[in-house]
Write a protein that holds these residues in place. Structure first.
Motif, PDB file in Angstrom:
ATOM      1  N   VAL A 142       1.102  -1.213   0.143  1.00  0.00           N
ATOM      2  CA  VAL A 142      -0.416   0.510   0.257  1.00  0.00           C
ATOM      3  C   VAL A 142       1.014   1.058  -0.154  1.00  0.00           C
ATOM      4  O   VAL A 142       0.475   1.255  -0.634  1.00  0.00           O
ATOM      5  CB  VAL A 142      -1.194  -0.409   1.192  1.00  0.00           C
ATOM      6  CG1 VAL A 142      -2.083   1.303   1.113  1.00  0.00           C
ATOM      7  CG2 VAL A 142      -1.900  -1.180   0.838  1.00  0.00           C
TER       8      VAL A 142
ATOM      9  N   ASN B 267      -5.868   1.200  -9.228  1.00  0.00           N
ATOM     10  CA  ASN B 267      -5.617   0.664  -7.926  1.00  0.00           C
ATOM     11  C   ASN B 267      -6.740   1.343  -7.650  1.00  0.00           C
ATOM     12  O   ASN B 267      -6.287   2.421  -6.390  1.00  0.00           O
ATOM     13  CB  ASN B 267      -4.510   0.703  -8.204  1.00  0.00           C
ATOM     14  CG  ASN B 267      -3.636  -0.058  -6.745  1.00  0.00           C
ATOM     15  OD1 ASN B 267      -4.811  -0.903  -6.357  1.00  0.00           O
ATOM     16  ND2 ASN B 267      -2.840  -0.067  -5.951  1.00  0.00           N
TER      17      ASN B 267
ATOM     18  N   GLY C  27      -6.633  -0.675  -4.533  1.00  0.00           N
ATOM     19  CA  GLY C  27      -6.602  -0.369  -3.481  1.00  0.00           C
ATOM     20  C   GLY C  27      -6.702   0.721  -2.560  1.00  0.00           C
ATOM     21  O   GLY C  27      -5.699   0.311  -1.398  1.00  0.00           O
TER      22      GLY C  27
ATOM     23  N   TYR D  63      -9.764  -1.739   5.154  1.00  0.00           N
ATOM     24  CA  TYR D  63      -9.764  -2.857   3.776  1.00  0.00           C
ATOM     25  C   TYR D  63     -10.521  -4.374   4.097  1.00  0.00           C
ATOM     26  O   TYR D  63     -11.543  -4.455   2.890  1.00  0.00           O
ATOM     27  CB  TYR D  63      -8.431  -3.527   3.581  1.00  0.00           C
ATOM     28  CG  TYR D  63      -7.433  -2.278   3.129  1.00  0.00           C
ATOM     29  CD1 TYR D  63      -7.336  -2.507   2.059  1.00  0.00           C
ATOM     30  CD2 TYR D  63      -6.214  -1.728   3.912  1.00  0.00           C
ATOM     31  CE1 TYR D  63      -6.731  -1.723   1.025  1.00  0.00           C
ATOM     32  CE2 TYR D  63      -5.634  -0.641   3.072  1.00  0.00           C
ATOM     33  CZ  TYR D  63      -5.462  -0.800   1.780  1.00  0.00           C
ATOM     34  OH  TYR D  63      -4.820  -0.204   0.586  1.00  0.00           O
TER      35      TYR D  63
ATOM     36  N   VAL E  73      -5.444  -6.281   4.675  1.00  0.00           N
ATOM     37  CA  VAL E  73      -4.664  -5.883   2.892  1.00  0.00           C
ATOM     38  C   VAL E  73      -5.113  -7.090   2.597  1.00  0.00           C
ATOM     39  O   VAL E  73      -5.495  -7.187   1.107  1.00  0.00           O
ATOM     40  CB  VAL E  73      -3.778  -5.628   3.129  1.00  0.00           C
ATOM     41  CG1 VAL E  73      -3.130  -5.468   1.238  1.00  0.00           C
ATOM     42  CG2 VAL E  73      -3.925  -4.532   3.310  1.00  0.00           C
TER      43      VAL E  73
ATOM     44  N   ASN F 270      -7.289  -7.700  -1.029  1.00  0.00           N
ATOM     45  CA  ASN F 270      -6.702  -8.607  -2.919  1.00  0.00           C
ATOM     46  C   ASN F 270      -7.082  -9.616  -2.246  1.00  0.00           C
ATOM     47  O   ASN F 270      -7.375  -9.959  -3.697  1.00  0.00           O
ATOM     48  CB  ASN F 270      -5.413  -8.667  -2.443  1.00  0.00           C
ATOM     49  CG  ASN F 270      -4.433  -7.011  -2.158  1.00  0.00           C
ATOM     50  OD1 ASN F 270      -5.030  -6.421  -2.382  1.00  0.00           O
ATOM     51  ND2 ASN F 270      -3.484  -7.231  -1.244  1.00  0.00           N
TER      52      ASN F 270
ATOM     53  N   LYS G  72     -10.769  -8.458  -4.350  1.00  0.00           N
ATOM     54  CA  LYS G  72     -10.504  -8.068  -4.829  1.00  0.00           C
ATOM     55  C   LYS G  72     -11.710  -7.949  -6.294  1.00  0.00           C
ATOM     56  O   LYS G  72     -11.886  -6.959  -7.547  1.00  0.00           O
ATOM     57  CB  LYS G  72      -9.464  -6.922  -4.663  1.00  0.00           C
ATOM     58  CG  LYS G  72      -8.257  -6.900  -5.994  1.00  0.00           C
ATOM     59  CD  LYS G  72      -7.126  -6.178  -5.347  1.00  0.00           C
ATOM     60  CE  LYS G  72      -5.818  -6.898  -6.152  1.00  0.00           C
ATOM     61  NZ  LYS G  72      -4.592  -5.528  -6.261  1.00  0.00           N
TER      62      LYS G  72
END
Length: 320
Positions: free
Chosen positions: A60, A160, A162, A217, A306, A310, A313
């Motif tokens: 990140v 992105n 994230g 997240y 995270v 991920n 996503k």
């Protein structure tokens, strides 16, 4: 990439060594010795866990650094977009917290006369607890709904996603910084001057943002599939307002064992830290056990959040 991994590994190892030294020099009795040994073992285990998840831990920050210009533009636009079309604009960002603060002060200080917090003015005790909590509420709610709010960006494969939870956590800092400045000014008006302890405020801001980001997240990924997650968060935050504690002095009210149970709440460390800066004049290393505990929880939550984000996503464009 290999060079970046080596640098990241050195940072993790250095942090683990500092934590062990930090705990070793804080042994006061036999019980604390056993507690510190246990925390040293946990810290070393966490260091190994961080090394095995080194890409997750630093992904990140690296993503934000690579797209830093776009990121800060998005942060500023996000803050301004919330008030587009309203007459008073960004003023609304400050009105609600001020009214909430005044209402709590009136109820507890004037109405219930429950504002006994020792030698400190109750308004300062209340503000130093509520202001970080306002940030927690705004950043966590924003982070949870970030994918829903920016669904049009999520569906762009080149974007992105994230950085969206980070965007909301950073955007909430504008109002937070203003109220922290107001808190310092009011503290000076009460004769509590500015000293070296004030620099710790940046440490506790980072603690807040890092822990909330890890939670964001997880909640953002959940909200993409379960829209009612935002309502669950509101309920949890409402409960957290009273168990953190913010409006009352837990140390003077609760039995010692119950007080330690309450301190297991990571947000207690943050709120208590802001009071240490403004009122109690304590350094964060004066409470090594709780500092170590907070960072163990925060890092585990961050890495877990995270990785969870991920993993899911790839499905976000389909469900939003």
């Amino acid at each position: 990439m290999k060079k970046k991994k080596i640098i990241a590994a050195l940072i993790i190892v250095t942090a683990a060594v500092i934590a062990n030294v930090f705990l070793a020099f804080r042994i006061y009795d036999k019980l604390s010795m056993y507690v510190n040994i246990f925390l040293c073992l946990v810290t070393d285990t966490l260091g190994v866990y961080c090394l095995s998840n080194i890409e997750t831990l630093f992904r990140v920050p690296l993503d934000i650094y690579r797209s830093r210009d776009m990121f800060w533009d998005l942060v500023k636009n996000d803050f301004q977009a919330r008030f587009v079309g309203s007459i008073f604009g960004v003023v609304w960002a400050f009105i609600n917290p001020v009214i909430t603060l005044l209402l709590y002060w009136f109820v507890f200080q004037i109405g219930l006369r429950a504002g006994d917090v020792g030698d400190y003015p109750f308004i300062l005790f209340l503000m130093s607890g509520l202001i970080p909590w306002f940030y927690v509420q705004e950043a966590l709610n924003g982070g949870a709904s970030s994918l829903l709010e920016y669904s049009y960006l999520v569906k762009k494969m080149v974007f992105n996603v994230g950085i969206l939870p980070v965007l909301k956590v950073a955007s909430a800092l504008f109002v937070h910084a203003f109220f922290l400045g107001a808190l310092i000014v009011i503290a000076c008006m009460y004769g509590i001057g500015i000293d070296l302890y004030i620099f710790q405020i940046f440490y506790y801001i980072f603690c807040s943002a890092f822990f909330i980001l890890g939670l964001s997240y997880f909640t953002a990924a959940c909200t993409a599939f379960f829209k009612d997650m935002t309502q669950v968060i509101n309920i949890v935050l409402m409960i957290g307002t009273w168990i953190t504690p913010i409006m009352w002095n837990a140390e003077n009210t609760l039995p010692p064992m119950m007080h330690k149970i309450f301190r297991l709440n990571p947000f207690y460390y943050i709120v208590d830290g802001f009071r240490d800066v403004i009122l109690f004049k304590k350094w964060f290393w004066d409470k090594p056990v709780w500092t170590t505990y907070f960072w163990i929880v925060a890092i585990v939550v961050y890495i877990g959040g995270v990785k969870f984000f991920n993993r899911l996503k790839v499905h976000f464009p389909d469900v939003l």
